[in-house]
Design a protein around this motif. Structure first.
Motif, PDB file in Angstrom:
ATOM      1  N   LEU A 148       1.452   5.206   0.415  1.00 23.46           N
ATOM      2  CA  LEU A 148       0.857   6.334   1.104  1.00 23.46           C
ATOM      3  C   LEU A 148       1.052   7.615   0.308  1.00 23.46           C
ATOM      4  O   LEU A 148       2.068   7.789  -0.366  1.00 23.46           O
ATOM      5  CB  LEU A 148       1.477   6.495   2.492  1.00 23.46           C
ATOM      6  N   GLU A 180      -3.400   8.506   4.574  1.00 24.72           N
ATOM      7  CA  GLU A 180      -4.208   8.420   3.353  1.00 24.72           C
ATOM      8  C   GLU A 180      -3.393   7.746   2.254  1.00 24.72           C
ATOM      9  O   GLU A 180      -2.257   8.127   1.978  1.00 24.72           O
ATOM     10  CB  GLU A 180      -4.642   9.814   2.899  1.00 24.72           C
ATOM     11  N   THR A 181      -3.991   6.734   1.638  1.00 23.36           N
ATOM     12  CA  THR A 181      -3.286   6.015   0.577  1.00 23.36           C
ATOM     13  C   THR A 181      -3.309   6.830  -0.713  1.00 23.36           C
ATOM     14  O   THR A 181      -4.152   7.718  -0.903  1.00 23.36           O
ATOM     15  CB  THR A 181      -3.916   4.641   0.303  1.00 23.36           C
ATOM     16  N   GLN A 212       8.220   7.136   0.219  1.00 18.65           N
ATOM     17  CA  GLN A 212       7.497   6.241   1.129  1.00 18.65           C
ATOM     18  C   GLN A 212       8.198   6.160   2.487  1.00 18.65           C
ATOM     19  O   GLN A 212       7.543   6.147   3.529  1.00 18.65           O
ATOM     20  CB  GLN A 212       7.320   4.855   0.499  1.00 18.65           C
ATOM     21  N   GLU A 248       0.850  -1.184   0.000  1.00 21.40           N
ATOM     22  CA  GLU A 248       0.000   0.000   0.000  1.00 21.40           C
ATOM     23  C   GLU A 248       0.890   1.241   0.000  1.00 21.40           C
ATOM     24  O   GLU A 248       1.757   1.383   0.864  1.00 21.40           O
ATOM     25  CB  GLU A 248      -0.883  -0.023   1.246  1.00 21.40           C
ATOM     26  N   ASP A 280      -6.675   6.327  -2.471  1.00 23.26           N
ATOM     27  CA  ASP A 280      -7.752   7.124  -1.876  1.00 23.26           C
ATOM     28  C   ASP A 280      -7.576   8.606  -2.181  1.00 23.26           C
ATOM     29  O   ASP A 280      -8.544   9.298  -2.513  1.00 23.26           O
ATOM     30  CB  ASP A 280      -7.818   6.910  -0.364  1.00 23.26           C
TER      31      ASP A 280
END
Length: 130
Positions: free
Chosen positions: A5, A11-12, A60, A3, A15
């Protein structure tokens, strides 16, 4: 699947991008006449691509460790433009429109690009799965 961020609040990237595209839809439905059809399409592309450069080790790491900066980090907007399929867009948009798209993604934050040098670019490597 890893995943990625987008924000330090967790919050990804998926999203964040979907939220931005939802806001674009609201804007377009509210003010449909302010842009041409092709300009709306370009704005949608800018929204979709603007943060894809955050899919890199240094960003990341920075976001997961809640740091403001990591040495050798390249602004994500510059990395994002490498993912825009400019050649594929040539038949649909003018050279000027593609240039505007690339610049809007690259510069969607105020950044000082003069601090980036070749060693920073050479230090990039594919993101490894954890």
């Amino acid at each position: 699947m890893m995943e990625f961020l987008a924000k330090s609040n967790g919050e990804t990237l998926i999203d964040h991008t979907n939220n931005l595209l939802s806001q674009l839809k609201i804007l377009k439905n509210t003010y449909p006449e302010i842009l041409t059809r092709s300009d709306w399409e370009l704005l949608q592309l800018a929204c979709a691509y603007h943060d894809l450069g955050k899919i890199n080790d240094k960003f990341q790491e920075k976001i997961r460790k809640n740091k403001w900066h990591i040495d050798g980090e390249i602004p994500h907007g510059l990395l994002s433009i490498t993912l825009i399929p400019a050649k594929d867009l040539e038949g649909k948009f003018s050279e000027e429109q593609i240039w505007v798209l690339i610049n809007s993604v690259a510069r969607h934050h105020k950044r000082d690009f003069k601090e980036i040098d070749k060693k920073d670019i050479d230090s990039l490597k594919p993101l490894e799965k954890n």
